[in-house]
Design a protein around this motif. Structure first.
Motif, short mmCIF file in Angstrom:
data_model
loop_
_atom_site.label_atom_id
_atom_site.label_comp_id
_atom_site.label_asym_id
_atom_site.label_seq_id
_atom_site.Cartn_x
_atom_site.Cartn_y
_atom_site.Cartn_z
N GLY A 252 0.95 -1.26 0.03
CA GLY A 252 0.04 -0.07 -0.02
C GLY A 252 0.95 1.20 -0.24
O GLY A 252 2.15 1.17 -0.55
N LYS A 253 0.33 2.41 0.34
CA LYS A 253 1.16 3.55 0.45
C LYS A 253 2.40 3.53 1.30
O LYS A 253 3.39 3.93 0.62
CB LYS A 253 0.42 4.66 1.05
CG LYS A 253 -0.84 5.12 0.27
CD LYS A 253 -1.91 6.14 0.64
CE LYS A 253 -2.83 6.59 -0.08
NZ LYS A 253 -3.76 7.57 0.36
N ILE A 254 2.33 2.89 2.41
CA ILE A 254 3.66 2.59 3.25
C ILE A 254 4.60 1.88 2.67
O ILE A 254 5.79 2.08 2.44
CB ILE A 254 3.40 2.15 4.61
CG1 ILE A 254 2.60 3.34 5.40
CG2 ILE A 254 4.81 1.80 5.44
CD1 ILE A 254 3.44 4.29 5.71
N GLN B 165 4.72 1.02 -0.49
CA GLN B 165 5.48 1.72 -1.73
C GLN B 165 6.50 2.80 -1.55
O GLN B 165 7.58 2.91 -2.03
CB GLN B 165 4.33 2.20 -2.70
CG GLN B 165 3.51 1.23 -3.38
CD GLN B 165 2.51 1.75 -4.41
OE1 GLN B 165 2.59 2.59 -4.84
NE2 GLN B 165 1.22 0.95 -4.23
N ALA B 166 6.05 3.66 -0.38
CA ALA B 166 7.04 4.56 0.23
C ALA B 166 8.61 4.11 0.55
O ALA B 166 9.36 4.40 0.21
CB ALA B 166 6.66 5.21 1.27
N ARG C 220 10.44 2.79 -2.53
CA ARG C 220 11.03 4.01 -3.15
C ARG C 220 12.33 4.30 -2.32
O ARG C 220 13.37 4.61 -2.86
CB ARG C 220 10.09 5.00 -3.23
CG ARG C 220 9.21 4.77 -4.51
CD ARG C 220 8.66 6.22 -4.88
NE ARG C 220 7.17 6.16 -4.28
CZ ARG C 220 6.11 5.65 -4.64
NH1 ARG C 220 5.97 4.96 -5.64
NH2 ARG C 220 4.97 5.75 -3.99
N HIS D 176 4.08 -2.41 -10.95
CA HIS D 176 4.12 -1.22 -10.10
C HIS D 176 5.62 -1.19 -9.71
O HIS D 176 6.33 -0.43 -9.19
CB HIS D 176 3.12 -1.29 -8.97
CG HIS D 176 1.75 -1.08 -9.26
ND1 HIS D 176 1.40 0.22 -9.90
CD2 HIS D 176 0.83 -1.95 -9.27
CE1 HIS D 176 0.11 -0.04 -10.23
NE2 HIS D 176 -0.37 -1.09 -9.77
N ARG E 83 -2.15 -3.90 6.76
CA ARG E 83 -2.99 -3.52 7.84
C ARG E 83 -2.93 -4.14 9.09
O ARG E 83 -2.65 -5.38 9.08
CB ARG E 83 -4.39 -3.45 7.30
CG ARG E 83 -4.82 -2.38 6.26
CD ARG E 83 -6.31 -2.73 5.82
NE ARG E 83 -6.53 -4.13 5.28
CZ ARG E 83 -7.40 -4.69 6.20
NH1 ARG E 83 -7.97 -4.49 7.38
NH2 ARG E 83 -7.68 -5.88 5.76
N ALA F 106 2.74 8.37 5.13
CA ALA F 106 3.38 7.70 3.83
C ALA F 106 3.74 8.81 2.88
O ALA F 106 5.05 8.68 2.23
CB ALA F 106 2.12 6.92 3.19
N ALA F 107 3.04 9.89 2.87
CA ALA F 107 3.57 11.16 2.02
C ALA F 107 4.80 11.62 2.25
O ALA F 107 5.52 12.17 1.49
CB ALA F 107 2.37 12.19 1.79
N ASP G 127 7.78 8.76 2.06
CA ASP G 127 7.81 8.74 0.21
C ASP G 127 8.95 10.04 0.02
O ASP G 127 9.59 9.37 -1.35
CB ASP G 127 6.57 8.84 -0.37
CG ASP G 127 6.59 8.14 -1.63
OD1 ASP G 127 7.39 7.40 -1.86
OD2 ASP G 127 5.66 8.52 -2.39
#
Length: 199
Positions: A9-11, A13-14, A17, A40, A67, A126-127, A130
């Protein structure tokens, strides 16, 4: 040393990266077929390797980025996690009463029998996680809490490789509470975006 991220998920993927920026190979797995998210991982970089859950858990250091409710299912993948470091990057909104008064990381540690657990990388949204951790001439802080000094040191060394500034908060019962997101009462360090300057 081999690395894996469980959850994409967002975390997840961060984190992927962050590994890609540093050119470090990491396996990524979910409960889905790796082919379903291979495009992805390829878009993030060549060092991000999609794998099955059974393959990914062979890694030495494993990030949990699923989760919170899903971690018991992941824990069933192996009968014993001895020799592995589990980095708990999850947050839960469950109040402490639902967790027997324990920080969530202590609950996770019980599920992963034999593993050395480190609570870490969870206090950043997450943002923020990232983004490049090099900021204004300093490095973005990640907090680490563990009852095992070796696991904390190994995780700290990895955090440095990924460009972060690790700060150890002590054991799970003290440090884990500082970065625990819970109900209406939040740990003092949760979602604090801090920069460390090396002078």
């Amino acid at each position: 040393m081999s690395y894996a991220i469980i959850g994409f998920g967002k975390i997840g993927q961060a984190l992927a990266r962050a590994f890609a920026r540093s050119g470090i190979e990491v396996s990524v797995a979910t409960t889905r077929d790796p082919a379903s998210f291979a495009s992805h991982t390829a878009a993030i970089g060549p060092t991000i390797i999609p794998k099955t859950l059974a393959e990914a858990v062979k890694a030495d250091i494993i990030f949990l980025a699923v989760r919170f409710e899903s971690h018991p299912e992941v824990a069933k993948t192996l009968p014993n996690w001895k020799g592995k470091i589990i980095i708990d990057a999850m947050n839960t909104q469950a109040p402490l009463e639902q967790l027997d008064g324990l920080p969530s990381s202590a609950v996770v540690a019980k599920a992963f029998t034999g593993a050395d657990l480190v609570k870490g990388f969870n206090h950043l949204a997450a943002a923020v996680l990232d983004q490049d951790p090099s900021v204004h001439g300093g490095r973005r802080v990640v907090f680490l809490a563990s009852d095992d000094d070796r696991a904390a040191a190994e995780t700290g060394a990895l955090a440095e490789q990924l460009g972060f500034a690790p700060i150890k908060l002590g054991g799970l019962s003290e440090g884990g509470l500082l970065v625990h997101a819970r109900g209406n009462s939040w740990g003092q360090l949760i979602f604090k975006d801090l920069i460390k300057f090396d002078r």
